[in-house]
Scaffold this motif. Structure first.
Motif, PDB file in Angstrom:
ATOM      1  N   SER A 132       0.847  -1.197   0.000  1.00 30.87           N
ATOM      2  CA  SER A 132       0.000   0.000   0.000  1.00 30.87           C
ATOM      3  C   SER A 132       0.878   1.240   0.000  1.00 30.87           C
ATOM      4  N   LYS A 133       0.423   2.285  -0.674  1.00 31.56           N
ATOM      5  CA  LYS A 133       1.129   3.559  -0.600  1.00 31.56           C
ATOM      6  C   LYS A 133       1.063   4.040   0.847  1.00 31.56           C
ATOM      7  N   PHE A 134       2.213   4.353   1.413  1.00 27.45           N
ATOM      8  CA  PHE A 134       2.304   4.526   2.862  1.00 27.45           C
ATOM      9  C   PHE A 134       2.658   5.954   3.290  1.00 27.45           C
ATOM     10  N   ARG A 135       3.789   6.458   2.878  1.00 30.18           N
ATOM     11  CA  ARG A 135       4.225   7.802   3.259  1.00 30.18           C
ATOM     12  C   ARG A 135       4.825   8.506   2.041  1.00 30.18           C
ATOM     13  N   THR A 136       4.794   9.851   2.055  1.00 25.51           N
ATOM     14  CA  THR A 136       5.322  10.635   0.943  1.00 25.51           C
ATOM     15  C   THR A 136       6.290  11.697   1.474  1.00 25.51           C
ATOM     16  N   PRO A 137       7.446  11.289   1.965  1.00 25.87           N
ATOM     17  CA  PRO A 137       8.411  12.265   2.473  1.00 25.87           C
ATOM     18  C   PRO A 137       9.044  13.068   1.341  1.00 25.87           C
ATOM     19  N   SER A 138       9.722  14.151   1.706  1.00 29.88           N
ATOM     20  CA  SER A 138      10.404  15.004   0.734  1.00 29.88           C
ATOM     21  C   SER A 138      11.912  14.891   0.925  1.00 29.88           C
ATOM     22  N   LEU A 139      12.630  14.716  -0.169  1.00 25.30           N
ATOM     23  CA  LEU A 139      14.085  14.712  -0.155  1.00 25.30           C
ATOM     24  C   LEU A 139      14.554  16.102  -0.563  1.00 25.30           C
ATOM     25  N   LEU A 140      15.174  16.822   0.364  1.00 25.25           N
ATOM     26  CA  LEU A 140      15.627  18.194   0.133  1.00 25.25           C
ATOM     27  C   LEU A 140      17.148  18.212   0.031  1.00 25.25           C
ATOM     28  N   VAL A 141      17.654  18.788  -1.052  1.00 30.00           N
ATOM     29  CA  VAL A 141      19.094  18.754  -1.345  1.00 30.00           C
ATOM     30  C   VAL A 141      19.611  20.167  -1.574  1.00 30.00           C
ATOM     31  N   HIS A 142      20.765  20.470  -0.980  1.00 27.63           N
ATOM     32  CA  HIS A 142      21.415  21.757  -1.217  1.00 27.63           C
ATOM     33  C   HIS A 142      22.845  21.522  -1.667  1.00 27.63           C
ATOM     34  N   PRO A 143      23.295  22.179  -2.746  1.00 28.25           N
ATOM     35  CA  PRO A 143      24.684  22.027  -3.187  1.00 28.25           C
ATOM     36  C   PRO A 143      25.633  22.756  -2.238  1.00 28.25           C
ATOM     37  N   VAL A 144      26.882  22.344  -2.245  1.00 26.76           N
ATOM     38  CA  VAL A 144      27.902  22.979  -1.422  1.00 26.76           C
ATOM     39  C   VAL A 144      28.656  23.991  -2.278  1.00 26.76           C
ATOM     40  N   HIS A 145      28.681  25.251  -1.834  1.00 27.78           N
ATOM     41  CA  HIS A 145      29.321  26.323  -2.583  1.00 27.78           C
ATOM     42  C   HIS A 145      30.691  26.663  -2.000  1.00 27.78           C
ATOM     43  N   ALA A 146      31.420  27.535  -2.710  1.00 26.54           N
ATOM     44  CA  ALA A 146      32.662  28.081  -2.166  1.00 26.54           C
ATOM     45  C   ALA A 146      32.353  29.072  -1.044  1.00 26.54           C
ATOM     46  N   HIS A 147      31.247  29.820  -1.180  1.00 28.34           N
ATOM     47  CA  HIS A 147      30.853  30.756  -0.129  1.00 28.34           C
ATOM     48  C   HIS A 147      30.054  30.026   0.950  1.00 28.34           C
ATOM     49  N   ARG A 148      29.951  30.626   2.092  1.00 27.71           N
ATOM     50  CA  ARG A 148      29.237  30.037   3.217  1.00 27.71           C
ATOM     51  C   ARG A 148      27.775  30.456   3.208  1.00 27.71           C
ATOM     52  N   LEU A 149      26.898  29.549   3.644  1.00 29.07           N
ATOM     53  CA  LEU A 149      25.501  29.917   3.846  1.00 29.07           C
ATOM     54  C   LEU A 149      25.379  30.705   5.144  1.00 29.07           C
ATOM     55  N   ARG A 150      24.421  31.603   5.194  1.00 26.95           N
ATOM     56  CA  ARG A 150      24.193  32.383   6.404  1.00 26.95           C
ATOM     57  C   ARG A 150      23.451  31.536   7.440  1.00 26.95           C
ATOM     58  N   VAL A 151      23.979  31.523   8.639  1.00 24.97           N
ATOM     59  CA  VAL A 151      23.341  30.829   9.762  1.00 24.97           C
ATOM     60  C   VAL A 151      22.574  31.865  10.572  1.00 24.97           C
ATOM     61  N   PRO A 152      21.290  31.624  10.863  1.00 23.73           N
ATOM     62  CA  PRO A 152      20.518  32.603  11.645  1.00 23.73           C
ATOM     63  C   PRO A 152      21.274  33.030  12.903  1.00 23.73           C
ATOM     64  N   ARG A 153      21.391  34.338  13.123  1.00 22.94           N
ATOM     65  CA  ARG A 153      22.177  34.855  14.234  1.00 22.94           C
ATOM     66  C   ARG A 153      21.606  34.476  15.594  1.00 22.94           C
ATOM     67  N   ARG A 154      20.322  34.263  15.649  1.00 23.51           N
ATOM     68  CA  ARG A 154      19.689  33.953  16.934  1.00 23.51           C
ATOM     69  C   ARG A 154      19.999  32.546  17.402  1.00 23.51           C
ATOM     70  N   ALA A 155      20.564  31.735  16.528  1.00 26.64           N
ATOM     71  CA  ALA A 155      20.769  30.318  16.854  1.00 26.64           C
ATOM     72  C   ALA A 155      22.191  30.058  17.339  1.00 26.64           C
ATOM     73  N   ALA A 156      22.303  29.217  18.338  1.00 22.39           N
ATOM     74  CA  ALA A 156      23.589  28.709  18.809  1.00 22.39           C
ATOM     75  C   ALA A 156      23.656  27.224  18.460  1.00 22.39           C
TER      76      ALA A 156
END
Length: 401
Positions: free
Chosen positions: A161-185
């Motif tokens: 039976s069709k059971f679950r429909t999760p999402s596969l989310l992919v992000h490429p790795v760049h030379a520059h850094r992604l911004r991390v929310p400042r409020r998070a530790a």
């Protein structure tokens, strides 16, 4: 062992994979089945010379091959892989989480020359017999929702039976850094603290493995990380140990672990035109030369590359999604020079997914898992996990990616 006289006038034997003599034959079947659409790009996986690599790290695993015997000798024309483990079902119950033994099917391949004779179905049935022998109550598999042949096989012929429909989310790795929310530790946890938190807060999540300690301690597991939002000024901006965290958690937090898929397989995008390759190379060159521009560069996916997988993602609080974003951005930044992409699979209703950075063209917004209960084995009260409603979260075991 199973023998069958059908198909091309040859006997077909289904037996356990023998690494001493079957490696070349199974690799040949994988190559035949990896041929992508004519004129289009397709993703290929290299198992680094080990056909059992994708299941080797699971507690119990089996690989079967289908072999013909005829005038031309013995030739492998099909294969299938499977694992068995104990996981949480997500069923509501007091006290300890409800647990079931499940079999997972992956890597089903049949050579084009031997399709449409029922061989795939026989491979599935044979693997299910092993599942039942190992005490599995359910069997499940994952496929792309557009794979009509796979869906017909499992839902029409094999009773899934069709059971679950999760999402596969992919992000490429760049030379520059992604911004991390400042409020998070963001903090890296020790193995004991990580296992303590997972068992305390995620043991009821669907597919949470009973051997979580073995997963976290595997050589391919890079580590476990915790992010929390420190808006109340009460000292939650530092890691104080698992016990104190569980006794007095911050208002919003998220937890996740990292797995190095490059230790199991390498991926490669084939079929790209010279124009596509040149354009991608240009974005990488510009990104390296001027990182401040934050160019959305395309990694060199056209050569074998490694990927990282985020597993065990979960959290709590009104800003848990922000904490999850901080974790994922941190992982992408960590992967520079070590992997070309970072991926995570989340449940369709998971509230954390809305803030996870990803590229739509690289992601699959609706994967499809199918499941069935085996041989009438299951809950004595009539409850059937394979027909239950989905929860908000799901645990994707990195050993089965």
């Amino acid at each position: 062992m199973m023998r069958d006289g059908e198909g091309k006038g040859m006997a077909v034997e289904i037996r356990e994979y023998d690494p001493s003599k079957d490696r070349a034959g199974t690799e040949a079947v994988d190559r035949e089945c990896d041929v992508g659409p004519t004129g289009g790009m397709s993703l290929h996986a290299d198992l680094l010379g080990d056909p059992v690599a994708r299941i080797r790290h699971s507690p119990d695993c089996l690989m079967l091959v289908a072999e013909t015997s005829g005038p031309g000798g013995r030739i492998i024309v099909g294969l299938i892989r499977g694992t068995v483990k104990s996981v949480a079902t997500g069923k509501s119950c007091p006290g300890a989480p409800a647990v079931a033994s499940v079999g997972y099917i992956l890597g089903l391949r049949v050579a084009p020359s031997h399709r449409r004779i029922g061989l795939a179905q026989r491979l599935v049935r044979r693997l299910e017999q092993w599942f039942e022998m190992m005490g599995a109550e359910y069997a499940y598999m994952a496929t792309d929702k557009s794979n009509e042949a796979s869906l017909r096989l499992f839902t029409v012929r094999c009773g899934y039976s069709k059971f679950r429909t999760p999402s596969l989310l992919v992000h490429p790795v760049h030379a520059h850094r992604l911004r991390v929310p400042r409020r998070a530790a963001v903090f890296r946890l020790g193995a004991r603290d990580a296992e303590r938190l997972y068992n305390a807060r995620f043991a009821h999540v669907e597919f949470f493995p009973a051997d979580i300690g073995a997963v976290l301690g595997n050589q391919l597991s890079i580590g476990t990380f915790l992010a929390f939002i420190d808006d109340d000024g009460e000292g939650h901006g530092e890691w104080r140990g698992a016990e104190r965290f569980l006794a007095s958690p911050p208002a919003s937090w998220a937890l996740a672990s990292l797995w190095d898929c490059g230790g199991v397989f390498r991926l490669e995008l084939r079929g790209a035109s010279r124009l596509h390759r040149a354009a991608a190379a240009a974005t990488r060159a510009l990104d390296r030369a001027a990182r401040w521009m934050r160019v959305p560069s395309v990694p060199d996916f056209f050569r074998p590359f490694s990927g990282w997988f985020v597993y065990g993602l979960g959290g709590d609080g009104p800003d848990a999604a922000v904490a999850a974003e901080a974790l994922f951005a941190t992982f992408v930044n960590m992967a520079r020079g070590r992997a070309a992409a970072v991926a995570v699979e989340v449940a369709a209703c998971d509230p954390l997914r809305r803030r996870i950075p990803h590229w739509r063209r690289l992601s699959c917004t609706e994967d499809l898992w199918c499941m069935k209960r085996l041989g009438g084995i299951g809950e004595s009260d009539g409850w059937d996990w394979s027909r239950s409603a989905p929860g908000l979260s799901i645990f994707v075991d990195p050993r089965e990616v």
